[in-house]
Design a protein around this motif. Structure first.
Motif, PDB file in Angstrom:
ATOM      1  N   UNK A 169       0.847  -1.197   0.000  1.00 58.91           N
ATOM      2  CA  UNK A 169       0.000   0.000   0.000  1.00 58.91           C
ATOM      3  C   UNK A 169       0.888   1.254   0.000  1.00 58.91           C
ATOM      4  N   UNK A 223     -20.632  -6.905  -0.176  1.00 59.74           N
ATOM      5  CA  UNK A 223     -19.889  -5.819   0.464  1.00 59.74           C
ATOM      6  C   UNK A 223     -18.812  -5.322  -0.488  1.00 59.74           C
ATOM      7  N   UNK A 224     -18.681  -3.990  -0.547  1.00 57.94           N
ATOM      8  CA  UNK A 224     -17.669  -3.395  -1.415  1.00 57.94           C
ATOM      9  C   UNK A 224     -16.900  -2.348  -0.645  1.00 57.94           C
ATOM     10  N   UNK A 225     -15.622  -2.212  -0.960  1.00 55.01           N
ATOM     11  CA  UNK A 225     -14.835  -1.153  -0.334  1.00 55.01           C
ATOM     12  C   UNK A 225     -13.936  -0.537  -1.385  1.00 55.01           C
ATOM     13  N   UNK A 226     -13.728   0.771  -1.261  1.00 50.73           N
ATOM     14  CA  UNK A 226     -12.773   1.451  -2.120  1.00 50.73           C
ATOM     15  C   UNK A 226     -11.684   1.977  -1.196  1.00 50.73           C
ATOM     16  N   UNK A 227     -10.439   1.658  -1.516  1.00 49.91           N
ATOM     17  CA  UNK A 227      -9.321   2.076  -0.677  1.00 49.91           C
ATOM     18  C   UNK A 227      -8.606   3.285  -1.259  1.00 49.91           C
ATOM     19  N   UNK A 228      -8.027   4.090  -0.367  1.00 48.77           N
ATOM     20  CA  UNK A 228      -7.149   5.181  -0.766  1.00 48.77           C
ATOM     21  C   UNK A 228      -5.806   4.950  -0.076  1.00 48.77           C
ATOM     22  N   UNK A 256      -4.602   6.139   2.395  1.00 47.61           N
ATOM     23  CA  UNK A 256      -4.667   6.184   3.854  1.00 47.61           C
ATOM     24  C   UNK A 256      -5.025   4.844   4.498  1.00 47.61           C
ATOM     25  N   UNK A 257      -5.117   3.784   3.702  1.00 49.59           N
ATOM     26  CA  UNK A 257      -5.337   2.462   4.288  1.00 49.59           C
ATOM     27  C   UNK A 257      -3.957   1.864   4.563  1.00 49.59           C
ATOM     28  N   UNK A 258      -3.777   1.357   5.775  1.00 51.13           N
ATOM     29  CA  UNK A 258      -2.475   0.850   6.205  1.00 51.13           C
ATOM     30  C   UNK A 258      -2.003  -0.324   5.350  1.00 51.13           C
ATOM     31  N   UNK A 317      -6.434  -4.777   6.227  1.00 49.70           N
ATOM     32  CA  UNK A 317      -7.282  -5.670   7.006  1.00 49.70           C
ATOM     33  C   UNK A 317      -8.698  -5.114   6.950  1.00 49.70           C
ATOM     34  N   UNK A 318      -9.671  -5.992   6.809  1.00 44.61           N
ATOM     35  CA  UNK A 318     -11.068  -5.574   6.805  1.00 44.61           C
ATOM     36  C   UNK A 318     -11.884  -6.551   7.629  1.00 44.61           C
TER      37      UNK A 318
END
Lengths: 163, 106
Positions: free
Chosen positions: B28, B59-64, B66-68, B72-73
């Motif tokens: 990341x 379930x959906x997620x969009x990362x930037x 700022x995700x470590x 982990x989710x």
């Protein structure tokens, strides 16, 4: 034991070198680019783009971060939204912002009635002591928000990408 | 390929709300760091995450940035029927990594 003149001058020289190195390092520190962070306007612009000018109400959302984060590179983050998560009443989207980061967007989540529970955990990076904001959008279009504050000891992303 | 770790129950009662935890090995890289020569390290992040329950997105997620690292989710889903849970990550270049687990619902 008495030192000879040459030895003395050598010691002086080393001292001078150390001094020069030391001051160079100090100047270098001063010249380091400032930690960049997003402006509140940037966050407002993002919110306007996502949700137009719809009213955002306080409540329903709970953001959890540790009060003191020793390592800004990995901060446990949790967001919970009060919702029965039924077909008629559920959360459709959660957006997370960190206003002091160089880029204020953190994550966006999309969920629906099949989630059963609007509760998400992850680990985020924090570029400094700040509040973390989450906005939840319900299926009826209403928006709810909340903040959590965390003091960051070691900040992530120290360098400005622009310099 | 990246190492993926999934923590999900293998059995559940129908209608039970279950917690799914997923973690993937990934730098990341934010794009804000510099190497020892002062050169910017280019951004390399995972951009999207999606969880499919028998092929249906739950379930959906969009990362930037700022995700470590090693994202982990943890999230929830309602156990509706026996089947496969697929966890899929897509990086900024569109490369996908995924892993599936089986769930038995009684």
């Amino acid at each position: 034991m008495k030192k000879t003149a040459t030895e003395n001058s050598r010691y002086d020289l080393i001292d001078r070198r150390t001094l020069i190195k030391g001051s160079a390092a100090a100047v270098g520190l001063l010249l380091l680019p400032q930690v960049s962070h997003a402006l509140p306007e940037d966050v407002e612009a993002e919110i306007a783009e996502l949700f137009d000018t719809r009213e955002i109400q306080q409540g329903k959302v709970t953001v959890t971060v540790p009060p003191i984060s020793e390592n800004g590179y990995s901060v446990p983050f949790a967001v919970d939204v009060e919702s029965p998560m039924t077909e008629e009443d559920h959360v459709v989207r959660i957006v997370v912002f960190a206003e002091e980061n160089p880029q204020p967007n953190v994550a966006r989540f999309e969920l629906g009635p099949r989630a059963g529970k609007a509760s998400i955990k992850t680990r985020i990076r924090m570029g400094g002591t700040q509040r973390i904001r989450a906005i939840a959008e319900m299926n009826d279009g209403s928006l709810w928000t909340s903040y959590a504050f965390s003091i960051v000891t070691l900040a992530a992303c120290v360098f400005d990408p622009g310099t | 390929m990246s190492t993926i770790r999934i923590a999900a129950p293998t059995i559940a009662n129908k209608g039970e709300v279950i917690e799914l935890k997923a973690m993937i090995q990934h730098e990341m890289e934010t794009g804000y760091r510099r190497d020892r020569f002062g050169k910017e390290i280019t951004r390399d992040i995972l951009k999207y995450f999606e969880c499919f329950y028998n092929g249906e997105s739950v379930f959906k997620a969009e990362f930037f940035a700022a995700i470590a690292a090693n994202p982990f989710l943890s999230f929830f889903t309602t156990a509706t029927e026996s089947g496969t849970l697929e966890f899929r990550w897509i990086d900024q270049n569109g490369v996908a990594s995924s892993q599936s687990v089986e769930l038995e619902v009684s």
